[in-house]
Design a protein around this motif. Structure first.
Motif, PDB file in Angstrom:
ATOM      1  N   GLY A   1       0.780  -1.231   0.000  1.00  0.00           N
ATOM      2  CA  GLY A   1       0.000   0.000   0.000  1.00  0.00           C
ATOM      3  C   GLY A   1       0.809   1.276   0.000  1.00  0.00           C
ATOM      4  N   ALA A   2       2.150   1.165  -0.006  1.00  0.00           N
ATOM      5  CA  ALA A   2       2.986   2.361   0.016  1.00  0.00           C
ATOM      6  C   ALA A   2       2.880   3.112  -1.311  1.00  0.00           C
ATOM      7  N   ASP A   3       3.020   4.408  -1.235  1.00  0.00           N
ATOM      8  CA  ASP A   3       2.927   5.283  -2.406  1.00  0.00           C
ATOM      9  C   ASP A   3       4.334   5.503  -2.961  1.00  0.00           C
ATOM     10  N   PRO A   4       4.643   5.053  -4.180  1.00  0.00           N
ATOM     11  CA  PRO A   4       5.992   5.213  -4.750  1.00  0.00           C
ATOM     12  C   PRO A   4       6.448   6.662  -4.828  1.00  0.00           C
ATOM     13  N   ASP A   5       5.554   7.561  -5.265  1.00  0.00           N
ATOM     14  CA  ASP A   5       5.931   8.970  -5.357  1.00  0.00           C
ATOM     15  C   ASP A   5       6.304   9.524  -3.984  1.00  0.00           C
ATOM     16  N   ALA A   6       5.532   9.169  -2.988  1.00  0.00           N
ATOM     17  CA  ALA A   6       5.817   9.636  -1.630  1.00  0.00           C
ATOM     18  C   ALA A   6       7.141   9.070  -1.135  1.00  0.00           C
ATOM     19  N   PHE A   7       7.438   7.822  -1.509  1.00  0.00           N
ATOM     20  CA  PHE A   7       8.699   7.200  -1.095  1.00  0.00           C
ATOM     21  C   PHE A   7       9.886   7.982  -1.662  1.00  0.00           C
ATOM     22  N   TRP A   8       9.855   8.295  -2.964  1.00  0.00           N
ATOM     23  CA  TRP A   8      10.979   9.023  -3.566  1.00  0.00           C
ATOM     24  C   TRP A   8      11.075  10.434  -3.012  1.00  0.00           C
ATOM     25  N   GLN A   9       9.943  11.040  -2.704  1.00  0.00           N
ATOM     26  CA  GLN A   9       9.977  12.366  -2.092  1.00  0.00           C
ATOM     27  C   GLN A   9      10.623  12.312  -0.707  1.00  0.00           C
ATOM     28  N   GLN A  10      10.348  11.221   0.032  1.00  0.00           N
ATOM     29  CA  GLN A  10      10.972  11.060   1.343  1.00  0.00           C
ATOM     30  C   GLN A  10      12.472  10.838   1.198  1.00  0.00           C
ATOM     31  N   VAL A  11      12.871  10.058   0.180  1.00  0.00           N
ATOM     32  CA  VAL A  11      14.292   9.840  -0.088  1.00  0.00           C
ATOM     33  C   VAL A  11      14.993  11.174  -0.338  1.00  0.00           C
ATOM     34  N   ASP A  12      14.415  11.990  -1.217  1.00  0.00           N
ATOM     35  CA  ASP A  12      15.013  13.293  -1.530  1.00  0.00           C
ATOM     36  C   ASP A  12      15.062  14.189  -0.298  1.00  0.00           C
ATOM     37  N   ALA A  13      13.997  14.160   0.508  1.00  0.00           N
ATOM     38  CA  ALA A  13      13.965  14.995   1.712  1.00  0.00           C
ATOM     39  C   ALA A  13      15.039  14.564   2.704  1.00  0.00           C
ATOM     40  N   ASN A  14      15.194  13.256   2.902  1.00  0.00           N
ATOM     41  CA  ASN A  14      16.228  12.757   3.806  1.00  0.00           C
ATOM     42  C   ASN A  14      17.613  13.144   3.311  1.00  0.00           C
ATOM     43  N   PHE A  15      17.820  12.998   1.996  1.00  0.00           N
ATOM     44  CA  PHE A  15      19.130  13.285   1.430  1.00  0.00           C
ATOM     45  C   PHE A  15      19.478  14.762   1.592  1.00  0.00           C
ATOM     46  N   ALA A  16      18.517  15.622   1.266  1.00  0.00           N
ATOM     47  CA  ALA A  16      18.764  17.059   1.366  1.00  0.00           C
ATOM     48  C   ALA A  16      19.043  17.488   2.804  1.00  0.00           C
ATOM     49  N   ALA A  17      18.436  16.787   3.763  1.00  0.00           N
ATOM     50  CA  ALA A  17      18.617  17.124   5.177  1.00  0.00           C
ATOM     51  C   ALA A  17      19.845  16.457   5.786  1.00  0.00           C
ATOM     52  N   GLY A  18      20.556  15.646   5.003  1.00  0.00           N
ATOM     53  CA  GLY A  18      21.740  14.970   5.515  1.00  0.00           C
ATOM     54  C   GLY A  18      21.438  13.744   6.345  1.00  0.00           C
ATOM     55  N   ARG A  19      20.188  13.258   6.274  1.00  0.00           N
ATOM     56  CA  ARG A  19      19.831  12.026   6.994  1.00  0.00           C
ATOM     57  C   ARG A  19      20.221  10.846   6.109  1.00  0.00           C
ATOM     58  N   ILE A  20      21.483  10.458   6.191  1.00  0.00           N
ATOM     59  CA  ILE A  20      22.042   9.414   5.344  1.00  0.00           C
ATOM     60  C   ILE A  20      22.864   8.452   6.200  1.00  0.00           C
ATOM     61  N   LYS A  21      23.259   7.342   5.589  1.00  0.00           N
ATOM     62  CA  LYS A  21      24.133   6.368   6.246  1.00  0.00           C
ATOM     63  C   LYS A  21      25.383   6.194   5.393  1.00  0.00           C
ATOM     64  N   LEU A  22      26.544   6.202   6.049  1.00  0.00           N
ATOM     65  CA  LEU A  22      27.829   6.008   5.384  1.00  0.00           C
ATOM     66  C   LEU A  22      28.419   4.690   5.863  1.00  0.00           C
ATOM     67  N   VAL A  23      28.721   3.798   4.918  1.00  0.00           N
ATOM     68  CA  VAL A  23      29.172   2.455   5.280  1.00  0.00           C
ATOM     69  C   VAL A  23      30.494   2.143   4.567  1.00  0.00           C
ATOM     70  N   PHE A  24      31.530   1.813   5.356  1.00  0.00           N
ATOM     71  CA  PHE A  24      32.805   1.350   4.820  1.00  0.00           C
ATOM     72  C   PHE A  24      32.825  -0.173   4.910  1.00  0.00           C
ATOM     73  N   VAL A  25      33.202  -0.836   3.826  1.00  0.00           N
ATOM     74  CA  VAL A  25      33.229  -2.298   3.807  1.00  0.00           C
ATOM     75  C   VAL A  25      34.617  -2.768   3.382  1.00  0.00           C
ATOM     76  N   ALA A  26      35.165  -3.756   4.098  1.00  0.00           N
ATOM     77  CA  ALA A  26      36.465  -4.343   3.747  1.00  0.00           C
ATOM     78  C   ALA A  26      36.539  -5.745   4.329  1.00  0.00           C
ATOM     79  N   ASP A  27      37.470  -6.546   3.809  1.00  0.00           N
ATOM     80  CA  ASP A  27      37.636  -7.890   4.367  1.00  0.00           C
ATOM     81  C   ASP A  27      38.360  -7.836   5.709  1.00  0.00           C
ATOM     82  N   GLN A  28      39.061  -6.745   5.975  1.00  0.00           N
ATOM     83  CA  GLN A  28      39.608  -6.479   7.303  1.00  0.00           C
ATOM     84  C   GLN A  28      39.569  -4.976   7.534  1.00  0.00           C
ATOM     85  N   ILE A  29      39.096  -4.555   8.689  1.00  0.00           N
ATOM     86  CA  ILE A  29      39.018  -3.140   9.030  1.00  0.00           C
ATOM     87  C   ILE A  29      40.194  -2.791   9.936  1.00  0.00           C
ATOM     88  N   PRO A  30      41.109  -1.929   9.483  1.00  0.00           N
ATOM     89  CA  PRO A  30      42.241  -1.542  10.330  1.00  0.00           C
ATOM     90  C   PRO A  30      41.778  -0.828  11.591  1.00  0.00           C
TER      91      PRO A  30
END
Length: 374
Positions: A140-169
């Motif tokens: 029942g989710a609205d696709p347009d509303a979902f993308w608008q929420q994505v853009d709003a989060n991005f513009a506000a800096g509500r993001i996740k930063l993930v570093f991936v490696a086989d070993q983390i120093p």
């Protein structure tokens, strides 16, 4: 760092899985793209937007390339950068890279950039973007509303930063933990310990950076929008388009009620969705979106998952009947979200025809359930 040996038992045989390493960085990238759950941790299901996502700096559109861009079901963008342990840039340089990516993408990406990246990825993979998104989003989710929420989060800096490696120093782990406690963005590292034995590969993910203190501090910064009423939503998003749009919007709300449903503002506030409460389930066939100066979206991609409408021939009949009422729709895809301007509801007989259409659609779903379909 010394890593343990993993022992597996299959067909009565004990196999020692000894510490190993990925063949190359592309092997890691393909693994994460196909199985993002290995790095998701508390994020839940992730949707791949793009591999090698281009990022500009205001002068050049493609100065950098992010390894992966995902989004969560809550519309939070997840930026992922991968490195092998043997890459000397894994110490400090990768942190500077990621901060460049985050700072410049949030500054220069226009609304719709992430949605466009997802559509391009789906097309390149021979998949239907609307269908993929419908499978990812809650019912029942609205696709347009979902993308608008994505853009709003991005513009506000509500993001996740993930570093991936086989070993983390150790140095990177310390920086990640520090950044996660200081920044609005969530920052973490995921160490994928690789093992091999008898031609079998295995790995165990270890998350670094999601300290309890940081999680508690960010729990108050929820991305949920404050609830608003239907009248306030209409005033805020559609009143600017004039009295004809307001009259058509009122007709939409009234016809949903007359058909036996009720019109509600979605959680992400991108639309007013038609809700039909049926025995043991709820149906969401239409949504009035704030995009395009007000468009009514027919949620065929969502209806496809319901037994009463799983047959493509049935959805074709619905599509044909709807076009006979409101005129041409935005797309002919029977697993998408065809739409029409809300202004069509001001035309003689259209609102009444749509009311009967909705009532019959809900009755069909109700009859299907009574016949034993779930």
């Amino acid at each position: 760092m010394t890593r343990s040996i993993i022992y597996t038992v299959a067909d009565g045989q004990l196999t020692a899985m000894r510490p190993s390493a990925p063949e190359n960085e592309d092997t890691m990238q393909r693994l994460v793209a196909e199985y993002p759950e290995i790095i998701a941790d508390r994020d839940g299901t992730l949707l791949l937007i793009r591999r090698e996502q281009s990022i500009g700096d205001g002068e050049s559109d493609g100065r950098w390339s992010l390894d992966h861009l995902f989004v969560t079901r809550e519309g939070v963008p997840v930026l992922v950068e991968l490195k092998r342990a043997s890459d000397t840039r894994l110490r400090r340089e990768v942190v500077g890279q990621m901060l460049d990516y985050a700072a410049n993408s949030t500054a220069y990406w226009k609304a719709g950039t992430i949605a466009a990246g997802f559509a391009a990825t789906a097309t390149e993979g021979g998949r239907d973007a609307d269908q993929l998104l419908a499978e990812f989003l809650p019912e029942g989710a609205d696709p347009d509303a979902f993308w608008q929420q994505v853009d709003a989060n991005f513009a506000a800096g509500r993001i996740k930063l993930v570093f991936v490696a086989d070993q983390i120093p150790r140095e990177l782990a310390r920086i990640v933990e520090f950044l996660n406690e200081q920044m609005k963005a969530d920052v973490r590292a995921v160490e994928l310990n690789w093992f091999e034995g008898r031609g079998i590969k295995a790995f165990t993910p270890r998350v670094i950076g999601e300290t309890e203190r940081a999680q508690a501090a960010k729990a108050g910064g929820s991305t949920a929008l404050p609830a608003i009423g239907r009248d306030e939503w209409i005033t805020r998003h559609l009143a600017q388009y004039g009295p004809d749009t307001l009259r058509a919007t009122a007709a939409y709300v009234d016809l949903v009620d007359a058909a036996g449903g009720h019109a509600e503002v979605t959680t992400a506030q991108g639309s007013i969705i038609a809700v039909f409460d049926l025995p043991r389930t709820t149906l969401y066939p239409l949504a009035l979106s704030r995009s395009g100066k007000g468009v009514v979206q027919f949620n065929l991609a969502y209806l496809k998952s319901r037994p009463a409408f799983a047959d493509e021939a049935v959805r074709q009949q619905l599509y044909d009947r709807l076009t006979g009422i409101v005129g041409p729709l935005s797309t002919a895809k029977l697993n998408g979200f065809p739409s029409f301007s809300v202004l069509q509801l001001n035309e003689p007989g259209v609102a009444e025809g749509l009311r009967d259409f909705l009532a019959d659609l809900a009755a069909k779903a109700r009859d299907s359930m009574a016949a034993g379909a779930v």
